[in-house]
Design an enzyme around this catalytic site. Structure first.
Site, PDB file in Angstrom:
ATOM      1  N   ASP A  33      45.396  37.472  51.470  1.00  0.00           N
ATOM      2  CA  ASP A  33      45.632  37.511  50.019  1.00  0.00           C
ATOM      3  C   ASP A  33      46.873  36.717  49.620  1.00  0.00           C
ATOM      4  O   ASP A  33      47.779  37.250  48.955  1.00  0.00           O
ATOM      5  CB  ASP A  33      45.815  38.971  49.565  1.00  0.00           C
ATOM      6  CG  ASP A  33      44.683  39.881  50.006  1.00  0.00           C
ATOM      7  OD1 ASP A  33      43.544  39.406  50.069  1.00  0.00           O
ATOM      8  OD2 ASP A  33      44.946  41.066  50.289  1.00  0.00           O
ATOM      9  N   GLU A 210      37.466  41.553  42.477  1.00  0.00           N
ATOM     10  CA  GLU A 210      38.878  41.477  42.851  1.00  0.00           C
ATOM     11  C   GLU A 210      39.431  40.069  42.716  1.00  0.00           C
ATOM     12  O   GLU A 210      38.709  39.118  42.397  1.00  0.00           O
ATOM     13  CB  GLU A 210      39.065  41.956  44.297  1.00  0.00           C
ATOM     14  CG  GLU A 210      38.165  41.237  45.285  1.00  0.00           C
ATOM     15  CD  GLU A 210      38.067  41.947  46.629  1.00  0.00           C
ATOM     16  OE1 GLU A 210      38.574  43.066  46.762  1.00  0.00           O
ATOM     17  OE2 GLU A 210      37.475  41.371  47.547  1.00  0.00           O
TER      18      GLU A 210
HETATM   19  O1  FUB Z   1      43.352  42.788  51.051  1.00  0.00           O
HETATM   20  C1  FUB Z   1      42.641  43.851  50.483  1.00  0.00           C
HETATM   21  C2  FUB Z   1      41.726  43.316  49.441  1.00  0.00           C
HETATM   22  O2  FUB Z   1      40.809  42.417  50.038  1.00  0.00           O
HETATM   23  C3  FUB Z   1      42.421  42.473  48.413  1.00  0.00           C
HETATM   24  O3  FUB Z   1      43.161  43.207  47.515  1.00  0.00           O
HETATM   25  C4  FUB Z   1      41.267  41.714  47.898  1.00  0.00           C
HETATM   26  O4  FUB Z   1      41.589  40.636  47.084  1.00  0.00           O
HETATM   27  C5  FUB Z   1      40.558  41.336  49.176  1.00  0.00           C
HETATM   28  O5  FUB Z   1      41.072  40.175  49.753  1.00  0.00           O
END
Ligand code: FUB
Length: 449
Positions: A33, A210
């Site tokens: 991320d 996300e």
């Molecule tokens: O790293 C945990 C979660 O997975 C992140 O918050 C998302 O964006 C995905 O990469």
């Protein structure tokens, strides 16, 4: 050693750690991320920090597991300094310290301070009775920290993956995800909402859960995000002329991971006149895609402002000094047959990879090696060969001048072999390593003055 001395020693060990070049860029731990930002002429990287699940973690063992955040910086995008832990679940009062839920963060500078935004599971429910993910803020005077976390997460925000944007008129925006992508204005103190959260409309209804990241270029606002169109996430974007939308879907930035990593997560920076895409893959953990690693590749725009698709590379970006170890397993290109790449040690992926050249004429090419302006006299190779294999080093083209020929003595152990180098022109060159006869395995190559 006294406690004080040992503390200083440990700090020096962290600060002087350099992760040299190529993809993945962080080579001493998992990292995911990535949010990259340019502060004070350097690139700072604020990633999540994946770890293998410890036995004491409650709940699912095959899930994301993150207990803290590190910050890294680089001036050349090849050498990254780890400045150590800036925030951890044990030292942030509102966070459930057993949740290992420190997901994708962001950081931004405003009025001389650095604001680090991070999601994590709340210890106690908020005033609306919600536990789940909140988004906290920690503040520092320098990008490296120390960061002081506020005692409570931002009021009115439930979700993950905060992303900050400050528009040309000085207005701050916070984006985050929770089923949909949300946006709200932020007050100038960067810690309170200045408008009601609103869902960003016209985005894919399914598979977008996300990872928002907003960038602006030449008056176009690009809202970028991972989206599952098929089975796993790929990076897509929508464009608009206002940071709050409306946005119109505009295309794919990066296709699904060739390594089958389910998630991807992006950020963009312009640095020394070049745009870069930061993203993640699971290179060090191909069998468990919740232990990921940050990568960088160059990004280009078409004349109409749309984004050219980025193909993930092993070589990544940046120049490698000929006097550093050149990890040719992070090649720029290779022959169609006769080469293979594997971990040096299957029990410790962070030891990196080796290149095996199997058939006569097989080659790998590693771009942008800087031979400097001093005479290069020799080359050292860490290699092994079961039958006295020989490789030739060519410059610039597969049939370019041969600058060294290295015979690897027969044996099953890794050896350091020195060879004479002839006629290396100064400056930047592409290096080609070509097998002359029987198979060899190569760890790295380094040139000496
Ligand atoms: O790293 C945990 C979660 O997975 C992140 O918050 C998302 O964006 C995905 O990469």
């Amino acid at each position: 050693m006294s406690n004080f001395k040992s503390l200083i020693f440990s700090l020096l060990m962290i600060v002087s750690y350099l992760a040299t070049g190529q993809n993945p860029i962080i080579r001493n731990q998992f990292s995911a991320d990535p949010t990259a930002r340019v502060f004070n002429g350097k690139v700072y990287l604020f990633p999540s920090h994946d770890i293998p699940t410890p036995p004491e973690k409650p709940g699912r063992k095959d899930w994301f597991c993150m207990a803290d955040y590190h910050v890294f910086s680089s001036e050349n995008l090849s050498d990254w300094t780890d400045h150590g832990i800036i925030i951890s679940q044990n030292k942030t009062s509102w966070v459930d310290s057993t949740s290992y839920s420190m997901w994708a963060p962001d950081c931004i500078d405003r009025n001389g301070k650095y604001y680090f935004f991070f999601p994590a599971n709340r210890k106690v429910a908020d005033s609306n009775g919600r536990k789940g993910f909140g988004i906290g803020v920690a503040i520092a005077d320098k990008p490296e920290g120390p960061y002081i976390p506020l005692p409570d997460p931002i009021k009115g925000v439930n979700g993950i993956d905060p992303n900050l944007f400050i528009d040309k008129d000085g207005q701050n925006y916070l984006y985050w995800a929770m089923g949909n992508i949300f946006v709200a204005k932020l007050k100038d103190n960067m810690t309170e909402l200045a408008s009601e959260p609103q869902v960003i409309a016209n985005l894919p209804q399914k598979g977008l859960i996300e990872g928002p990241f907003l960038l602006e270029r030449k008056g176009i606002y690009y809202l970028t995000f991972p989206h599952v169109e098929n089975k796993i996430e790929r990076l897509e974007y929508a464009i608009g002329n206002n940071p709050m939308g409306p946005f119109k879907m505009a295309g794919v930035i990066m296709d699904e991971s060739p390594m089958n990593c389910w998630t991807n997560h992006q950020s963009f920076v312009q640095y020394n006149d070049q745009w870069y895409l930061f993203y993640h893959q699971d290179a060090y953990s191909p069998k468990f895609d919740k232990n990921r690693s940050v990568c960088i590749d160059s990004l280009f725009f078409h004349a109409d402002g749309t984004i050219q698709k980025v193909k993930p590379t092993l070589r990544g970006v940046g120049i490698t000094s000929a006097n550093n170890k050149i990890e040719i397993d992070r090649f720029s290109s290779k022959s169609n047959t006769g080469t293979s790449i594997a971990f040096l040690d299957s029990l410790n992926a962070f030891n990196g990879w080796k290149t095996t050249l199997v058939t006569k004429g097989a080659w790998v090419n590693y771009n942008n090696v800087d031979f400097g302006n001093k005479k290069i006299k020799s080359v050292e190779v860490r290699a092994k060969s079961e039958n006295n294999g020989t490789v030739q080093l060519h410059l610039d083209k597969i049939d370019g001048p041969v600058v060294a020929e290295i015979c690897i003595p027969k044996g099953i152990d890794w050896k350091l072999i020195d060879a004479k180098v002839t006629r290396v022109p100064k400056g930047l060159h592409n290096l080609f390593v070509v097998l002359k006869d029987t198979p060899v395995e190569i760890d790295w190559v380094i040139f000496k003055n």
